[in-house]
Design a protein around this motif. Structure first.
Motif, PDB file in Angstrom:
ATOM      1  N   LEU A  86     -28.779  58.167  86.862  1.00 52.34           N
ATOM      2  CA  LEU A  86     -27.941  57.010  86.522  1.00 52.34           C
ATOM      3  C   LEU A  86     -28.410  56.348  85.228  1.00 52.34           C
ATOM      4  CD1 LEU A  86     -27.486  55.433  90.076  1.00 52.34           C
ATOM      5  CD2 LEU A  86     -25.777  56.723  88.765  1.00 52.34           C
ATOM      6  N   ASP A  87     -29.724  56.234  85.040  1.00 49.54           N
ATOM      7  CA  ASP A  87     -30.244  55.667  83.797  1.00 49.54           C
ATOM      8  C   ASP A  87     -29.886  56.558  82.602  1.00 49.54           C
ATOM      9  OD1 ASP A  87     -31.352  53.481  85.069  1.00 49.54           O
ATOM     10  OD2 ASP A  87     -33.360  54.353  85.229  1.00 49.54           O
ATOM     11  N   PHE A  88     -29.970  57.874  82.795  1.00 45.65           N
ATOM     12  CA  PHE A  88     -29.622  58.824  81.736  1.00 45.65           C
ATOM     13  C   PHE A  88     -28.141  58.689  81.381  1.00 45.65           C
ATOM     14  CE2 PHE A  88     -28.402  63.033  80.153  1.00 45.65           C
ATOM     15  CZ  PHE A  88     -29.412  63.310  79.243  1.00 45.65           C
ATOM     16  N   ALA A  89     -27.292  58.588  82.407  1.00 43.51           N
ATOM     17  CA  ALA A  89     -25.857  58.440  82.176  1.00 43.51           C
ATOM     18  C   ALA A  89     -25.552  57.139  81.439  1.00 43.51           C
ATOM     19  CB  ALA A  89     -25.106  58.492  83.502  1.00 43.51           C
ATOM     20  N   ALA A  90     -26.237  56.050  81.813  1.00 46.53           N
ATOM     21  CA  ALA A  90     -26.017  54.780  81.130  1.00 46.53           C
ATOM     22  C   ALA A  90     -26.466  54.855  79.675  1.00 46.53           C
ATOM     23  CB  ALA A  90     -26.753  53.661  81.868  1.00 46.53           C
ATOM     24  N   ARG A  91     -27.614  55.462  79.435  1.00 43.35           N
ATOM     25  CA  ARG A  91     -28.154  55.543  78.069  1.00 43.35           C
ATOM     26  C   ARG A  91     -27.245  56.353  77.162  1.00 43.35           C
ATOM     27  NH1 ARG A  91     -34.321  57.286  77.278  1.00 43.35           N
ATOM     28  NH2 ARG A  91     -34.516  55.267  78.346  1.00 43.35           N
ATOM     29  N   HIS A  92     -26.653  57.428  77.704  1.00 44.94           N
ATOM     30  CA  HIS A  92     -25.857  58.341  76.881  1.00 44.94           C
ATOM     31  C   HIS A  92     -24.347  58.163  77.091  1.00 44.94           C
ATOM     32  CE1 HIS A  92     -29.338  60.591  75.405  1.00 44.94           C
ATOM     33  NE2 HIS A  92     -29.840  60.481  76.630  1.00 44.94           N
ATOM     34  N   ASP A  93     -23.966  57.101  77.764  1.00 43.12           N
ATOM     35  CA  ASP A  93     -22.545  56.784  77.970  1.00 43.12           C
ATOM     36  C   ASP A  93     -21.806  57.957  78.604  1.00 43.12           C
ATOM     37  OD1 ASP A  93     -20.313  55.149  77.910  1.00 43.12           O
ATOM     38  OD2 ASP A  93     -19.713  55.773  75.900  1.00 43.12           O
ATOM     39  N   ILE A  94     -22.382  58.488  79.677  1.00 48.35           N
ATOM     40  CA  ILE A  94     -21.795  59.624  80.391  1.00 48.35           C
ATOM     41  C   ILE A  94     -21.067  59.112  81.626  1.00 48.35           C
ATOM     42  CG2 ILE A  94     -22.299  61.713  81.711  1.00 48.35           C
ATOM     43  CD1 ILE A  94     -24.726  62.132  79.871  1.00 48.35           C
ATOM     44  N   ALA A  95     -19.821  59.495  81.771  1.00 44.43           N
ATOM     45  CA  ALA A  95     -19.036  59.139  82.957  1.00 44.43           C
ATOM     46  C   ALA A  95     -18.185  60.329  83.364  1.00 44.43           C
ATOM     47  CB  ALA A  95     -18.141  57.934  82.676  1.00 44.43           C
ATOM     48  N   PRO A  96     -17.947  60.502  84.652  1.00 46.81           N
ATOM     49  CA  PRO A  96     -17.022  61.542  85.087  1.00 46.81           C
ATOM     50  C   PRO A  96     -15.610  61.236  84.582  1.00 46.81           C
ATOM     51  CG  PRO A  96     -18.262  60.607  86.937  1.00 46.81           C
ATOM     52  CD  PRO A  96     -18.476  59.717  85.773  1.00 46.81           C
ATOM     53  N   VAL A  97     -14.798  62.264  84.502  1.00 45.22           N
ATOM     54  CA  VAL A  97     -13.372  62.082  84.232  1.00 45.22           C
ATOM     55  C   VAL A  97     -12.686  61.912  85.586  1.00 45.22           C
ATOM     56  CG1 VAL A  97     -11.293  63.106  83.250  1.00 45.22           C
ATOM     57  CG2 VAL A  97     -13.511  63.460  82.124  1.00 45.22           C
ATOM     58  N   ASN A  98     -12.151  60.722  85.826  1.00 42.08           N
ATOM     59  CA  ASN A  98     -11.648  60.368  87.151  1.00 42.08           C
ATOM     60  C   ASN A  98     -10.166  60.044  87.131  1.00 42.08           C
ATOM     61  OD1 ASN A  98     -14.295  60.406  88.262  1.00 42.08           O
ATOM     62  ND2 ASN A  98     -14.643  58.312  87.576  1.00 42.08           N
ATOM     63  N   GLU A  99      -9.534  60.316  88.267  1.00 41.33           N
ATOM     64  CA  GLU A  99      -8.216  59.783  88.577  1.00 41.33           C
ATOM     65  C   GLU A  99      -8.384  58.787  89.717  1.00 41.33           C
ATOM     66  OE1 GLU A  99      -4.795  62.784  88.370  1.00 41.33           O
ATOM     67  OE2 GLU A  99      -6.524  64.069  88.781  1.00 41.33           O
ATOM     68  N   HIS A 100      -7.672  57.666  89.648  1.00 35.67           N
ATOM     69  CA  HIS A 100      -7.858  56.595  90.626  1.00 35.67           C
ATOM     70  C   HIS A 100      -6.641  56.454  91.535  1.00 35.67           C
ATOM     71  CE1 HIS A 100     -11.568  54.606  89.020  1.00 35.67           C
ATOM     72  NE2 HIS A 100     -11.224  55.335  87.963  1.00 35.67           N
ATOM     73  N   PHE A 101      -6.927  56.231  92.815  1.00 30.65           N
ATOM     74  CA  PHE A 101      -5.906  55.926  93.817  1.00 30.65           C
ATOM     75  C   PHE A 101      -6.373  54.691  94.580  1.00 30.65           C
ATOM     76  CE2 PHE A 101      -5.068  60.326  92.995  1.00 30.65           C
ATOM     77  CZ  PHE A 101      -3.769  60.600  93.400  1.00 30.65           C
ATOM     78  N   PRO A 102      -5.465  53.827  95.014  1.00 34.37           N
ATOM     79  CA  PRO A 102      -5.875  52.774  95.950  1.00 34.37           C
ATOM     80  C   PRO A 102      -6.284  53.415  97.274  1.00 34.37           C
ATOM     81  CG  PRO A 102      -3.491  52.792  95.703  1.00 34.37           C
ATOM     82  CD  PRO A 102      -4.026  53.758  94.689  1.00 34.37           C
ATOM     83  N   MET A 103      -7.245  52.812  97.953  1.00 39.29           N
ATOM     84  CA  MET A 103      -7.742  53.409  99.185  1.00 39.29           C
ATOM     85  C   MET A 103      -6.643  53.544 100.237  1.00 39.29           C
ATOM     86  SD  MET A 103     -11.310  52.583 101.191  1.00 39.29           S
ATOM     87  CE  MET A 103     -12.281  52.911  99.724  1.00 39.29           C
ATOM     88  N   SER A 104      -5.659  52.676 100.198  1.00 40.30           N
ATOM     89  CA  SER A 104      -4.556  52.772 101.152  1.00 40.30           C
ATOM     90  C   SER A 104      -3.720  54.028 100.938  1.00 40.30           C
ATOM     91  CB  SER A 104      -3.662  51.530 101.053  1.00 40.30           C
ATOM     92  OG  SER A 104      -3.124  51.414  99.741  1.00 40.30           O
ATOM     93  N   LYS A 105      -3.861  54.662  99.775  1.00 43.98           N
ATOM     94  CA  LYS A 105      -3.147  55.902  99.461  1.00 43.98           C
ATOM     95  C   LYS A 105      -4.063  57.115  99.624  1.00 43.98           C
ATOM     96  CE  LYS A 105       0.703  53.839  98.245  1.00 43.98           C
ATOM     97  NZ  LYS A 105       1.957  53.985  99.039  1.00 43.98           N
ATOM     98  N   VAL A 106      -4.991  57.040 100.551  1.00 40.35           N
ATOM     99  CA  VAL A 106      -5.974  58.104 100.724  1.00 40.35           C
ATOM    100  C   VAL A 106      -5.314  59.431 101.069  1.00 40.35           C
ATOM    101  CG1 VAL A 106      -6.406  57.425 103.132  1.00 40.35           C
ATOM    102  CG2 VAL A 106      -8.116  58.774 101.888  1.00 40.35           C
ATOM    103  N   ASN A 107      -4.222  59.419 101.824  1.00 38.73           N
ATOM    104  CA  ASN A 107      -3.544  60.678 102.146  1.00 38.73           C
ATOM    105  C   ASN A 107      -2.957  61.319 100.890  1.00 38.73           C
ATOM    106  OD1 ASN A 107      -3.827  61.084 105.060  1.00 38.73           O
ATOM    107  ND2 ASN A 107      -2.632  59.207 105.265  1.00 38.73           N
ATOM    108  N   ASP A 108      -2.406  60.503 100.010  1.00 41.37           N
ATOM    109  CA  ASP A 108      -1.884  61.034  98.743  1.00 41.37           C
ATOM    110  C   ASP A 108      -3.020  61.605  97.900  1.00 41.37           C
ATOM    111  OD1 ASP A 108       0.630  60.175  99.508  1.00 41.37           O
ATOM    112  OD2 ASP A 108       0.554  58.340  98.307  1.00 41.37           O
ATOM    113  N   ALA A 109      -4.161  60.925  97.902  1.00 41.98           N
ATOM    114  CA  ALA A 109      -5.303  61.393  97.117  1.00 41.98           C
ATOM    115  C   ALA A 109      -5.811  62.738  97.628  1.00 41.98           C
ATOM    116  CB  ALA A 109      -6.420  60.351  97.153  1.00 41.98           C
ATOM    117  N   PHE A 110      -5.871  62.895  98.956  1.00 46.30           N
ATOM    118  CA  PHE A 110      -6.337  64.169  99.509  1.00 46.30           C
ATOM    119  C   PHE A 110      -5.329  65.284  99.250  1.00 46.30           C
ATOM    120  CE2 PHE A 110      -9.998  62.332 101.259  1.00 46.30           C
ATOM    121  CZ  PHE A 110     -10.797  63.339 101.777  1.00 46.30           C
ATOM    122  N   GLU A 111      -4.062  64.977  99.298  1.00 42.23           N
ATOM    123  CA  GLU A 111      -3.062  65.997  98.978  1.00 42.23           C
ATOM    124  C   GLU A 111      -3.192  66.427  97.522  1.00 42.23           C
ATOM    125  OE1 GLU A 111      -0.288  68.791  99.178  1.00 42.23           O
ATOM    126  OE2 GLU A 111      -1.138  67.689 100.881  1.00 42.23           O
TER     127      GLU A 111
END
Length: 335
Positions: free
Chosen positions: A294-319
């Protein structure tokens, strides 16, 4: 305390609202008010009971980011209000040789966050204190969840291999795991090659690869003989592993964060013996390595490439995950 969550009640079932009770907090436990939770392919494997260890109703979620809402009397490293993360493990025995040596992730009594307990698809998750790590201030917490499982799965083999910044690294499979491997290895200072399809070539370069090899072209792999100090394979399907081994330098390592479930067809002679090669894997990482990551990621500005869903749409996210269309990780945000 009543916890509101989303659970499946049978293998391959749909998620439904679910409530459960948490008793009094133990002296060495931490409660986390969940802000977001990544979806890992391991969550899908548990929902489908592929490993035969799921217990229903099942609340998945082991890439948790949130704020501490309560701590036991003996917890000293985090306090109420701290933003923290929780990954695959929610507890360790703290007494075995592995724990006492700092290799908590090798503890035979380690407690998975989503096996025998309820995970992070909820408003609160409880874990043993040693497995809870602070999120550095310089890290975008809303994007950090997938680092806590997928990210550490790629980072830990680099640490275990004693990777030098002058080493050459190959990453097979540029997906949910592999794209983080590219970013980590490039920031480490290594020359990084992505084994991927031509269609992903530019995307891999944009995420840190210096060059690419068409993973479906045997001649291209053959031309890479003796190039790499470390190859990280993220795929879960059989490959021509002997061809992959041929790309390693003497004393090179093939590490497999990807969970290949079929036996490996590997020849000891000539490559492995004459070049002193090794093949291995590793389970996520110990808390100290997670903090380092986590410290390495913060130092080098590393983040995953993510798609976001509201938790209420968990079935859509799993599909979306099942469809293979996720680019590259999925994060559920509390509504």
């Amino acid at each position: 305390m009543t916890v509101k969550a989303y659970a499946v009640t049978k293998a391959k079932g749909d998620f439904e609202p679910f409530e459960f009770e948490l008793g009094d907090i133990d002296p060495y436990e931490v409660d986390i008010s969940v802000e977001s939770c990544g979806i890992c392919h391991s969550d899908l494997s548990m929902v489908d009971d592929e490993w035969g260890m799921a217990q229903f109703p099942l609340v998945p979620g082991h890439e948790v980011v949130g704020k501490v809402s309560a701590v036991g009397d003996h917890v000293t490293h985090v306090k109420v209000g701290d933003r923290v993360g929780l990954g695959w493990h929610a507890g360790y025995c703290m007494m075995c040789d592995q724990c006492m040596s700092g290799d908590h992730n090798l503890c035979s009594s380690a407690e998975p966050t989503i096996a025998g307990r309820h995970g992070g698809f909820a408003d609160t998750v409880r874990a043993k204190a040693p497995s809870v790590v602070k999120i550095p201030d310089g890290l975008n917490a809303s994007e950090a969840g997938p680092l806590l499982c997928g990210g550490i799965a790629m980072f830990n083999p680099m640490v275990q291999a004693g990777l030098s910044p002058t080493d050459s690294v190959g990453v097979i499979g540029i997906g949910g795991l592999g794209h983080m491997g590219l970013k980590f290895a490039a920031a480490w200072g290594c020359h990084v090659t992505a084994f991927t399809s031509d269609s992903k070539r530019q995307e891999a370069i944009d995420m840190g690869a210096h060059d690419t090899i068409n993973s479906r072209d045997p001649e291209a792999i053959k031309a890479a003989a003796g190039r790499f100090d470390l190859v990280l394979s993220t795929v879960n399907v059989p490959l021509d592993w002997n061809a992959v081994l041929s790309t390693l330098k003497p004393r090179g390592r093939l590490m497999m964060p990807g969970a290949v479930t079929e036996p490996l067809d590997i020849n000891v002679l000539p490559e492995m013996m004459f070049k002193q090669l090794s093949v291995g894997s590793s389970p996520v990482g110990a808390p100290v390595v997670i903090r380092q990551m986590l410290d390495f990621a913060a130092r080098h500005d590393i983040a995953p490439v993510n798609e976001h869903f509201p938790m209420s749409k968990v079935n859509d996210a799993f599909e979306h995950l099942r469809s293979g269309k996720a680019r590259f990780r999925i994060v559920l945000d509390r509504d």
